[in-house]
Design a protein around this motif. Sequence first.
Motif, PDB file in Angstrom:
ATOM      1  N   PHE A 113       0.817  -1.110   0.024  1.00 42.49           N
ATOM      2  CA  PHE A 113      -0.195   0.055   0.085  1.00 42.49           C
ATOM      3  C   PHE A 113       0.934   1.130  -0.145  1.00 42.49           C
ATOM      4  CE2 PHE A 113      -2.894  -3.303   1.995  1.00 42.49           C
ATOM      5  CZ  PHE A 113      -4.041  -2.693   1.238  1.00 42.49           C
ATOM      6  N   ASP A 114       0.151   2.477  -0.693  1.00 36.07           N
ATOM      7  CA  ASP A 114       0.838   3.781  -0.465  1.00 36.07           C
ATOM      8  C   ASP A 114       0.226   3.934   0.979  1.00 36.07           C
ATOM      9  OD1 ASP A 114       1.035   6.449   0.024  1.00 36.07           O
ATOM     10  OD2 ASP A 114       0.350   6.923  -1.951  1.00 36.07           O
ATOM     11  N   PRO A 115       0.658   4.139   2.083  1.00 39.51           N
ATOM     12  CA  PRO A 115       0.028   4.229   3.373  1.00 39.51           C
ATOM     13  C   PRO A 115      -0.820   5.609   3.531  1.00 39.51           C
ATOM     14  CG  PRO A 115       2.527   4.729   3.455  1.00 39.51           C
ATOM     15  CD  PRO A 115       2.174   3.887   2.304  1.00 39.51           C
ATOM     16  N   SER A 116      -0.613   6.574   2.631  1.00 40.33           N
ATOM     17  CA  SER A 116      -1.263   7.813   2.719  1.00 40.33           C
ATOM     18  C   SER A 116      -2.640   7.639   2.115  1.00 40.33           C
ATOM     19  CB  SER A 116      -0.505   8.759   1.904  1.00 40.33           C
ATOM     20  OG  SER A 116      -0.662   8.712   0.464  1.00 40.33           O
ATOM     21  N   LYS A 117      -2.826   6.281   1.500  1.00 41.73           N
ATOM     22  CA  LYS A 117      -4.253   6.216   1.078  1.00 41.73           C
ATOM     23  C   LYS A 117      -4.920   5.248   1.892  1.00 41.73           C
ATOM     24  CE  LYS A 117      -2.796   6.790  -3.795  1.00 41.73           C
ATOM     25  NZ  LYS A 117      -2.698   6.038  -4.979  1.00 41.73           N
ATOM     26  N   VAL A 118      -4.626   4.784   3.006  1.00 40.78           N
ATOM     27  CA  VAL A 118      -5.421   3.854   3.951  1.00 40.78           C
ATOM     28  C   VAL A 118      -5.773   4.501   4.909  1.00 40.78           C
ATOM     29  CG1 VAL A 118      -5.091   1.982   5.364  1.00 40.78           C
ATOM     30  CG2 VAL A 118      -3.510   2.122   3.502  1.00 40.78           C
ATOM     31  N   VAL A 119      -6.973   4.814   4.737  1.00 42.47           N
ATOM     32  CA  VAL A 119      -7.884   5.826   5.889  1.00 42.47           C
ATOM     33  C   VAL A 119      -7.820   5.164   7.528  1.00 42.47           C
ATOM     34  CG1 VAL A 119     -10.104   6.961   6.391  1.00 42.47           C
ATOM     35  CG2 VAL A 119      -8.927   6.768   3.978  1.00 42.47           C
ATOM     36  N   ALA A 120      -8.187   3.787   7.381  1.00 46.05           N
ATOM     37  CA  ALA A 120      -8.204   3.433   8.923  1.00 46.05           C
ATOM     38  C   ALA A 120      -8.041   1.813   8.817  1.00 46.05           C
ATOM     39  CB  ALA A 120      -9.656   3.426   9.287  1.00 46.05           C
ATOM     40  N   MET A 121      -7.550   1.145   9.506  1.00 46.64           N
ATOM     41  CA  MET A 121      -7.242  -0.188   9.706  1.00 46.64           C
ATOM     42  C   MET A 121      -7.944  -0.776  10.933  1.00 46.64           C
ATOM     43  SD  MET A 121      -4.107  -2.477   9.895  1.00 46.64           S
ATOM     44  CE  MET A 121      -3.819  -4.299   9.556  1.00 46.64           C
ATOM     45  N   PHE A 122      -8.941  -1.589  10.927  1.00 46.52           N
ATOM     46  CA  PHE A 122      -9.614  -2.177  12.254  1.00 46.52           C
ATOM     47  C   PHE A 122      -9.069  -3.773  12.336  1.00 46.52           C
ATOM     48  CE2 PHE A 122     -12.684   0.872  10.502  1.00 46.52           C
ATOM     49  CZ  PHE A 122     -13.263   1.378  11.732  1.00 46.52           C
ATOM     50  N   ASN A 123      -8.028  -3.925  13.202  1.00 51.76           N
ATOM     51  CA  ASN A 123      -7.518  -5.286  13.053  1.00 51.76           C
ATOM     52  C   ASN A 123      -8.133  -6.006  14.496  1.00 51.76           C
ATOM     53  OD1 ASN A 123      -5.301  -7.399  12.695  1.00 51.76           O
ATOM     54  ND2 ASN A 123      -4.652  -6.847  14.587  1.00 51.76           N
ATOM     55  N   ILE A 124      -8.653  -7.333  14.276  1.00 52.73           N
ATOM     56  CA  ILE A 124      -9.321  -7.750  15.304  1.00 52.73           C
ATOM     57  C   ILE A 124      -8.658  -9.101  15.916  1.00 52.73           C
ATOM     58  CG2 ILE A 124     -11.857  -8.635  15.642  1.00 52.73           C
ATOM     59  CD1 ILE A 124     -12.412  -7.278  13.092  1.00 52.73           C
ATOM     60  N   GLU A 125      -8.507  -8.874  17.307  1.00 57.11           N
ATOM     61  CA  GLU A 125      -7.649  -9.947  17.760  1.00 57.11           C
ATOM     62  C   GLU A 125      -8.392 -10.469  19.164  1.00 57.11           C
ATOM     63  OE1 GLU A 125      -4.088 -12.232  18.382  1.00 57.11           O
ATOM     64  OE2 GLU A 125      -4.189 -10.582  17.013  1.00 57.11           O
ATOM     65  N   MET A 126      -8.730 -11.777  19.008  1.00 56.75           N
ATOM     66  CA  MET A 126      -9.328 -12.403  20.375  1.00 56.75           C
ATOM     67  C   MET A 126     -10.531 -11.582  20.664  1.00 56.75           C
ATOM     68  SD  MET A 126      -5.940 -13.816  22.177  1.00 56.75           S
ATOM     69  CE  MET A 126      -4.864 -12.357  22.252  1.00 56.75           C
ATOM     70  N   ILE A 127     -11.687 -11.900  20.343  1.00 59.88           N
ATOM     71  CA  ILE A 127     -12.723 -11.454  20.586  1.00 59.88           C
ATOM     72  C   ILE A 127     -13.969 -12.153  21.279  1.00 59.88           C
ATOM     73  CG2 ILE A 127     -12.736  -9.277  19.205  1.00 59.88           C
ATOM     74  CD1 ILE A 127     -14.745 -10.428  17.391  1.00 59.88           C
ATOM     75  N   GLY A 128     -13.408 -13.536  21.574  1.00 59.12           N
ATOM     76  CA  GLY A 128     -14.441 -14.702  21.698  1.00 59.12           C
ATOM     77  C   GLY A 128     -14.756 -14.686  23.165  1.00 59.12           C
ATOM     78  N   THR A 129     -14.289 -14.136  24.047  1.00 60.78           N
ATOM     79  CA  THR A 129     -14.303 -13.927  25.702  1.00 60.78           C
ATOM     80  C   THR A 129     -14.737 -12.505  25.836  1.00 60.78           C
ATOM     81  OG1 THR A 129     -11.905 -13.570  26.147  1.00 60.78           O
ATOM     82  CG2 THR A 129     -12.753 -16.023  26.012  1.00 60.78           C
ATOM     83  N   GLU A 130     -15.541 -12.613  27.046  1.00 58.81           N
ATOM     84  CA  GLU A 130     -15.799 -11.301  27.725  1.00 58.81           C
ATOM     85  C   GLU A 130     -14.816 -10.359  28.175  1.00 58.81           C
ATOM     86  OE1 GLU A 130     -18.892 -11.288  30.700  1.00 58.81           O
ATOM     87  OE2 GLU A 130     -19.980 -12.724  29.726  1.00 58.81           O
ATOM     88  N   SER A 131     -14.688  -9.088  27.884  1.00 60.32           N
ATOM     89  CA  SER A 131     -13.936  -8.217  28.299  1.00 60.32           C
ATOM     90  C   SER A 131     -13.954  -8.058  29.759  1.00 60.32           C
ATOM     91  CB  SER A 131     -14.042  -6.883  27.540  1.00 60.32           C
ATOM     92  OG  SER A 131     -15.035  -6.259  28.313  1.00 60.32           O
ATOM     93  N   LYS A 132     -12.985  -7.173  30.346  1.00 64.94           N
ATOM     94  CA  LYS A 132     -12.950  -7.006  31.783  1.00 64.94           C
ATOM     95  C   LYS A 132     -14.285  -6.286  32.255  1.00 64.94           C
ATOM     96  CE  LYS A 132     -10.614  -3.716  33.734  1.00 64.94           C
ATOM     97  NZ  LYS A 132      -9.431  -2.857  33.993  1.00 64.94           N
ATOM     98  N   TRP A 133     -14.961  -5.646  31.108  1.00 64.28           N
ATOM     99  CA  TRP A 133     -16.322  -4.918  31.561  1.00 64.28           C
ATOM    100  C   TRP A 133     -17.299  -5.529  31.384  1.00 64.28           C
ATOM    101  CZ3 TRP A 133     -12.364  -2.906  28.312  1.00 64.28           C
ATOM    102  CH2 TRP A 133     -11.566  -1.805  28.809  1.00 64.28           C
ATOM    103  N   GLY A 134     -17.335  -6.936  30.870  1.00 59.30           N
ATOM    104  CA  GLY A 134     -18.292  -7.771  30.594  1.00 59.30           C
ATOM    105  C   GLY A 134     -18.871  -7.704  29.290  1.00 59.30           C
TER     106      GLY A 134
END
Length: 428
Positions: A293-314
């Motif tokens: 990529f030309d990084p200037s053309k990347v507006v946002a990146m949503f990387n998703i890592e380990m969402i299978g369990t509840e967070s500390k807030w429930g």
Amino acid sequence: MKKILVFSLLCFGLSYGYSQSIDKIINAKDVASIENVLASDSLRGRATFTNDIEKASNFIENRFQKTGLLPFPGDKNFRQEFFLSKSTNTVANVTIDGTVVPDSLMGVISFQPKVDLTERDSITVVKLSAGDNIRQKIGAILKSKENLLVLVDNSFERYRSILRHLGKESMTPKSNSIVFIFGANDAKTFNIHLENSVAQKPLNNVVGILPGKTLPNEYVIFSAHYDHLGVGKAINGDSIYNGANDDASGTTAVLELANYFKVKNNNARTIVFATFTAEEIGEFGSQYFSKQFDPSKVVAMFNIEMIGTESKWGKNSAYITGYDKTDMGKILCKNLVGSAFKFYPDPYTDQNLFYRSDNASLAKLGVPAHTISTSKMDNEPNYHKVSDEISTLDMNNMAEIIKAIATSSTSIVDGKDTPTRVDTTQLN
């Protein structure tokens, strides 16, 4: 008053209809159907360089095909292929102060066919002493261009397995050699003889796109890694590191989001859906991906890592790494006002997670690239264990997290919001 009531009912009807629509596309049943494949015993933990990760890649490619995505520009299909140099140490004879070091107390990083070093040669002795910040020291060691003999204090015994297997793969093989010796306090004299076999190994990310309708040259990325640890030593009869949470859960989210945005089919910006290989051995897949990529053309990146369990807030919550690095988190929170879901800033900042996941390569180039997670990094009982199985995940909560990502990202995908960039002068 009557007009207000009619307007309110109309808004409620639209909101209810939208909720019904997203629930049909992203739901616990569909989430479970994907997880049950990626985290199954038949895929044997999806280790890099195995037939098992090839099966996972084929599954993701087929899902992208059925969804109706297009290959990344320049690629003939959904496989973004590259090569990694893999070194296998075939001979390691090390003597320190006249004592032969057992193989079990050694770790070698070297891509040279043959290495012979003594204390009289160009080599530096480094000590990992009790109380040292091992992550910081190892980072400096790996960046070094010198030949190093690293003496590791016994207090770091639990890191022995990690250090013994560290640095066996590289996109750009180093010319120097590093030898870790565990339990040694000094080395006045030493003799090191190494022989290594180096091979080029093929790997592939799986990448698909939805071209933007009005802003096709601006990119929004949704990503996760699909590799895990594979098969290891049996614990209570189980030897498969299924990686249901890490990171089949993130990959599942990417597949669900691809289907969601394809059904909507009104994205202004081009959306890139990427699943990375080789995260567990050094984030090599995302490193290669970032160079396309030309990084200037990347507006946002949503990387998703380990969402299978509840967070500390429930339930109905997750956190965003590097929350203070850009205003992307604030945009997502704004888009969720009135919903039951809430994003929080990363509560584990001491672990420097912003630069420890697949978002890091693009974040270092200034892209508002963040990781979304629920993993309790101070107490995630199944992390990197054979117990990271489907039965430990909450599919309903996962579906709500994926829906929240879909909803909160819409203004960015639609070109209405553009997050601020990461200040690359403040990298740490």
